[in-house]
Design a protein around this motif. Sequence first.
Motif, PDB file in Angstrom:
ATOM      1  N   PHE A  39      48.941  23.295  86.117  1.00 49.49           N
ATOM      2  CA  PHE A  39      49.644  24.566  85.491  1.00 49.49           C
ATOM      3  C   PHE A  39      50.190  23.817  84.202  1.00 49.49           C
ATOM      4  CE2 PHE A  39      52.773  23.529  88.683  1.00 49.49           C
ATOM      5  CZ  PHE A  39      54.029  23.151  88.014  1.00 49.49           C
ATOM      6  N   ARG A  40      50.327  24.723  83.385  1.00 46.26           N
ATOM      7  CA  ARG A  40      51.078  24.120  81.976  1.00 46.26           C
ATOM      8  C   ARG A  40      52.280  24.890  81.652  1.00 46.26           C
ATOM      9  NH1 ARG A  40      47.346  21.037  79.150  1.00 46.26           N
ATOM     10  NH2 ARG A  40      45.275  20.961  80.054  1.00 46.26           N
ATOM     11  N   GLU A  41      53.160  24.052  80.575  1.00 46.95           N
ATOM     12  CA  GLU A  41      54.331  24.555  80.286  1.00 46.95           C
ATOM     13  C   GLU A  41      54.019  25.970  79.596  1.00 46.95           C
ATOM     14  OE1 GLU A  41      55.659  21.179  77.922  1.00 46.95           O
ATOM     15  OE2 GLU A  41      57.345  22.527  77.503  1.00 46.95           O
ATOM     16  N   GLY A  42      54.787  26.926  80.127  1.00 44.25           N
ATOM     17  CA  GLY A  42      54.617  28.288  79.544  1.00 44.25           C
ATOM     18  C   GLY A  42      53.741  29.293  80.242  1.00 44.25           C
ATOM     19  N   ASP A  43      53.074  28.877  81.284  1.00 45.87           N
ATOM     20  CA  ASP A  43      52.267  29.464  82.343  1.00 45.87           C
ATOM     21  C   ASP A  43      53.299  30.486  82.996  1.00 45.87           C
ATOM     22  OD1 ASP A  43      50.000  28.134  81.252  1.00 45.87           O
ATOM     23  OD2 ASP A  43      49.504  27.366  83.314  1.00 45.87           O
ATOM     24  N   GLY A  59      55.344  16.813  83.495  1.00 47.19           N
ATOM     25  CA  GLY A  59      55.722  16.321  81.820  1.00 47.19           C
ATOM     26  C   GLY A  59      55.745  17.574  81.163  1.00 47.19           C
ATOM     27  N   ARG A  60      56.649  17.209  79.873  1.00 43.03           N
ATOM     28  CA  ARG A  60      56.854  18.265  78.776  1.00 43.03           C
ATOM     29  C   ARG A  60      56.442  17.928  77.667  1.00 43.03           C
ATOM     30  NH1 ARG A  60      61.925  20.816  78.067  1.00 43.03           N
ATOM     31  NH2 ARG A  60      62.354  21.949  79.846  1.00 43.03           N
ATOM     32  N   THR A  61      55.921  18.707  76.616  1.00 39.73           N
ATOM     33  CA  THR A  61      55.646  18.236  75.389  1.00 39.73           C
ATOM     34  C   THR A  61      56.502  18.908  74.642  1.00 39.73           C
ATOM     35  OG1 THR A  61      53.427  18.638  76.316  1.00 39.73           O
ATOM     36  CG2 THR A  61      53.613  18.345  73.949  1.00 39.73           C
ATOM     37  N   ALA A  62      57.018  17.973  73.273  1.00 37.71           N
ATOM     38  CA  ALA A  62      57.770  18.405  72.378  1.00 37.71           C
ATOM     39  C   ALA A  62      56.905  19.230  71.383  1.00 37.71           C
ATOM     40  CB  ALA A  62      58.581  17.282  71.674  1.00 37.71           C
ATOM     41  N   GLN A  63      57.328  20.016  70.220  1.00 37.93           N
ATOM     42  CA  GLN A  63      56.572  20.753  69.402  1.00 37.93           C
ATOM     43  C   GLN A  63      55.895  19.844  68.566  1.00 37.93           C
ATOM     44  OE1 GLN A  63      59.716  20.932  69.880  1.00 37.93           O
ATOM     45  NE2 GLN A  63      60.875  20.045  68.531  1.00 37.93           N
ATOM     46  N   ASP A  64      56.155  18.566  68.432  1.00 32.24           N
ATOM     47  CA  ASP A  64      55.331  17.739  67.516  1.00 32.24           C
ATOM     48  C   ASP A  64      54.621  17.167  68.193  1.00 32.24           C
ATOM     49  OD1 ASP A  64      56.748  16.015  68.897  1.00 32.24           O
ATOM     50  OD2 ASP A  64      57.753  15.071  67.437  1.00 32.24           O
ATOM     51  N   GLY A  65      54.075  17.147  69.772  1.00 32.36           N
ATOM     52  CA  GLY A  65      53.111  16.873  70.510  1.00 32.36           C
ATOM     53  C   GLY A  65      53.638  15.409  71.269  1.00 32.36           C
ATOM     54  N   ALA A  92      57.346  22.663  82.524  1.00 27.24           N
ATOM     55  CA  ALA A  92      56.765  21.526  82.654  1.00 27.24           C
ATOM     56  C   ALA A  92      55.383  21.738  83.066  1.00 27.24           C
ATOM     57  CB  ALA A  92      57.202  20.779  83.711  1.00 27.24           C
ATOM     58  N   THR A  93      54.461  20.891  82.677  1.00 24.97           N
ATOM     59  CA  THR A  93      52.998  20.702  82.696  1.00 24.97           C
ATOM     60  C   THR A  93      52.745  19.643  84.008  1.00 24.97           C
ATOM     61  OG1 THR A  93      52.448  21.193  80.639  1.00 24.97           O
ATOM     62  CG2 THR A  93      50.905  20.148  82.003  1.00 24.97           C
ATOM     63  N   ALA A  94      52.015  20.175  84.863  1.00 29.34           N
ATOM     64  CA  ALA A  94      51.704  19.212  86.324  1.00 29.34           C
ATOM     65  C   ALA A  94      50.009  18.902  85.915  1.00 29.34           C
ATOM     66  CB  ALA A  94      51.857  19.977  87.595  1.00 29.34           C
ATOM     67  N   THR A  95      50.119  17.498  85.877  1.00 29.04           N
ATOM     68  CA  THR A  95      48.729  16.906  85.816  1.00 29.04           C
ATOM     69  C   THR A  95      48.360  15.911  86.736  1.00 29.04           C
ATOM     70  OG1 THR A  95      49.221  17.140  83.209  1.00 29.04           O
ATOM     71  CG2 THR A  95      47.386  15.783  83.961  1.00 29.04           C
ATOM     72  N   ALA A  96      47.048  15.704  87.088  1.00 29.40           N
ATOM     73  CA  ALA A  96      46.784  14.768  88.230  1.00 29.40           C
ATOM     74  C   ALA A  96      46.713  13.520  87.510  1.00 29.40           C
ATOM     75  CB  ALA A  96      45.461  15.069  88.913  1.00 29.40           C
ATOM     76  N   VAL A  97      47.380  12.485  88.190  1.00 31.87           N
ATOM     77  CA  VAL A  97      47.319  11.066  87.574  1.00 31.87           C
ATOM     78  C   VAL A  97      45.973  10.258  87.910  1.00 31.87           C
ATOM     79  CG1 VAL A  97      48.561   8.638  87.999  1.00 31.87           C
ATOM     80  CG2 VAL A  97      49.759  10.875  87.105  1.00 31.87           C
ATOM     81  N   SER A  98      45.746  10.708  89.239  1.00 35.57           N
ATOM     82  CA  SER A  98      44.447  10.204  90.021  1.00 35.57           C
ATOM     83  C   SER A  98      43.970  11.479  90.677  1.00 35.57           C
ATOM     84  CB  SER A  98      44.689   9.058  90.904  1.00 35.57           C
ATOM     85  OG  SER A  98      45.641   9.604  91.855  1.00 35.57           O
ATOM     86  N   GLU A  99      42.732  11.134  91.310  1.00 30.38           N
ATOM     87  CA  GLU A  99      42.079  12.204  92.034  1.00 30.38           C
ATOM     88  C   GLU A  99      43.111  12.750  93.036  1.00 30.38           C
ATOM     89  OE1 GLU A  99      38.055  11.419  92.896  1.00 30.38           O
ATOM     90  OE2 GLU A  99      37.755  13.282  93.940  1.00 30.38           O
ATOM     91  N   THR A 100      43.172  13.891  93.093  1.00 27.84           N
ATOM     92  CA  THR A 100      44.193  14.651  93.844  1.00 27.84           C
ATOM     93  C   THR A 100      43.990  15.845  94.593  1.00 27.84           C
ATOM     94  OG1 THR A 100      46.058  13.824  92.192  1.00 27.84           O
ATOM     95  CG2 THR A 100      46.790  15.697  93.774  1.00 27.84           C
ATOM     96  N   ARG A 101      44.790  15.846  95.866  1.00 32.26           N
ATOM     97  CA  ARG A 101      44.220  17.109  96.680  1.00 32.26           C
ATOM     98  C   ARG A 101      45.658  17.635  96.880  1.00 32.26           C
ATOM     99  NH1 ARG A 101      40.321  17.499 101.525  1.00 32.26           N
ATOM    100  NH2 ARG A 101      38.909  17.670  99.724  1.00 32.26           N
TER     101      ARG A 101
ATOM    102  N   THR B 135      69.157  20.169  83.284  1.00 32.12           N
ATOM    103  CA  THR B 135      69.120  18.610  83.056  1.00 32.12           C
ATOM    104  C   THR B 135      67.778  18.144  82.639  1.00 32.12           C
ATOM    105  OG1 THR B 135      70.520  18.736  85.182  1.00 32.12           O
ATOM    106  CG2 THR B 135      69.669  16.646  84.629  1.00 32.12           C
ATOM    107  N   ASN B 136      66.793  18.793  82.903  1.00 30.41           N
ATOM    108  CA  ASN B 136      65.508  18.431  82.643  1.00 30.41           C
ATOM    109  C   ASN B 136      65.254  18.515  80.880  1.00 30.41           C
ATOM    110  OD1 ASN B 136      64.454  17.592  84.724  1.00 30.41           O
ATOM    111  ND2 ASN B 136      63.401  19.542  85.159  1.00 30.41           N
ATOM    112  N   GLU B 137      66.172  19.536  80.644  1.00 32.85           N
ATOM    113  CA  GLU B 137      66.180  19.826  78.998  1.00 32.85           C
ATOM    114  C   GLU B 137      67.023  18.826  78.485  1.00 32.85           C
ATOM    115  OE1 GLU B 137      65.171  22.193  76.022  1.00 32.85           O
ATOM    116  OE2 GLU B 137      64.900  22.824  78.052  1.00 32.85           O
ATOM    117  N   SER B 138      68.081  18.312  78.984  1.00 31.66           N
ATOM    118  CA  SER B 138      68.702  17.329  78.354  1.00 31.66           C
ATOM    119  C   SER B 138      68.088  15.956  78.355  1.00 31.66           C
ATOM    120  CB  SER B 138      70.259  16.865  79.245  1.00 31.66           C
ATOM    121  OG  SER B 138      71.048  18.124  79.283  1.00 31.66           O
TER     122      SER B 138
END
Lengths: 225, 225
Positions: A39-43, A59-65, A92-101, B135-138
């Motif tokens: 899922f992604r931030e904002g979903d 992870g989180r993404t700032a507005q500048d990327g 936050a966005t959840a992303t697979a770092v490796s192949e994941t189940r 806290t994540n925000e900080s």
Amino acid sequence: MDIEVLRRAPLFASLGDDVFAALTDELIEVDLPRGSSVFREGDQGDQLYFIVSGKIKLGRTAQDGRENLLAILGPGELFGEMALFDPSPRTATATAVSETRLAGLKNENLRALLETRPEVSAQLLQALARRLRRTNESLADLVFSDVPGRVAKALLDLADRFGRPATDGILVAHELTQEELAQLVGASRETVNKALAEFVQRGWLRLEARAVVILDIQRLRQRSR
Amino acid sequence: MDIEVLRRAPLFASLGDDVFAALTDELIEVDLPRGSSVFREGDQGDQLYFIVSGKIKLGRTAQDGRENLLAILGPGELFGEMALFDPSPRTATATAVSETRLAGLKNENLRALLETRPEVSAQLLQALARRLRRTNESLADLVFSDVPGRVAKALLDLADRFGRPATDGILVAHELTQEELAQLVGASRETVNKALAEFVQRGWLRLEARAVVILDIQRLRQRSR
DNA sequence: GGCGGTTGTGACGACTGATACACGTCTCCC
DNA sequence: GGGAGACGTGTATCAGTCGTCACAACCGCC
């Protein structure tokens, strides 16, 4: 699906075999290749997830990327649970770092369980409390430690959770690029690279592809304080 | 003790008057002058606390003596709840920022309530989830924003929670010294002082004794992004 | 009236991010 | 099978932010 990992997860450990069996019927299996997102931030979130195998980065993404990572999670851990208590969208966005189940569980299904099973609530509270503790720790590290210190700390943490003994040290197959490691410790890739090079040069580490072997854990610990 | 604040606290809002009345009998009143501590890092904790009036800072101390603040909490908020789920000692020190009145509740008493009342668990989970989110925000702020940005953000946050309309702006009686504000944003006192001076010089703020008046909240918001 | 704690400000140096570029490796496609 | 390109890695230079140090001024309280 390999449900052994879930059976041992603290959240379900207290459940009887019958209740657990009923629960597994509600689980939704998800398979992800490296790099794809759950899922992604904002979903809008209506599910939480358990990691059966593989690794997930939050992870989180700032507005500048620019990005920064809150955590790397491995088998047995859960994430996305905040949507249960808070109607606001995912932060936050959840992303697979490796192949994941993953095994997904609808909020409504868990909510029913929480109503009747106070032990499950207690476990969930404990999981959240631990996460909060870890996050507070990271906050303090950002304020007090320099980049090499934070890198050392991150490696030790990864070693604790994913490390395996090897012939000449502890093999930590973190599966992260240096860029991702940098985002995890809140620094630039270049600075992290230099910190790693310094550790290697001192004989504390050996670098491998998306992995490190810790050769002198004592010194590394000392550097992380 | 003024129990009105507690009656309105989300954790107890769902309780019937009879249950709530029984609970208030178990509360332990604590009064603190500015600067004195409720508990310290490393203490064994068997209680959690509600703030009836005043303000509490939660802080950590590095081994070299430097401090950093995790949060400033005000009336109606609770803290010290992590000891409930985790037997490990306290990871932060709680200190009164101003004269403060607390209501303490023994873990065992709350635990009894949690067993029988799933709504209370749900509220507690929500409170923890919100704290984790903050806290994540900080964390992200520390990575992405410079010191003036973090100062602006901190002032806006304090204004949200403690601000009162004044003739020419919003009066934020935060009661913090600049040193404490610096510890809150993870910076040195001098740098924070310079950031504040710049904001004043631009006409966004007016400084008062342990307080600020926000004159141009728009610009301050813009600076905080 | 003095003294401790708090605030205001400048100089300097260190850490680290930005930028630039070379090199290695892996994949995919021809 | 080989080459092109994408991706990841290793390193140097340079500039900016911020912490440290130093000191003056100020305020409130005993």
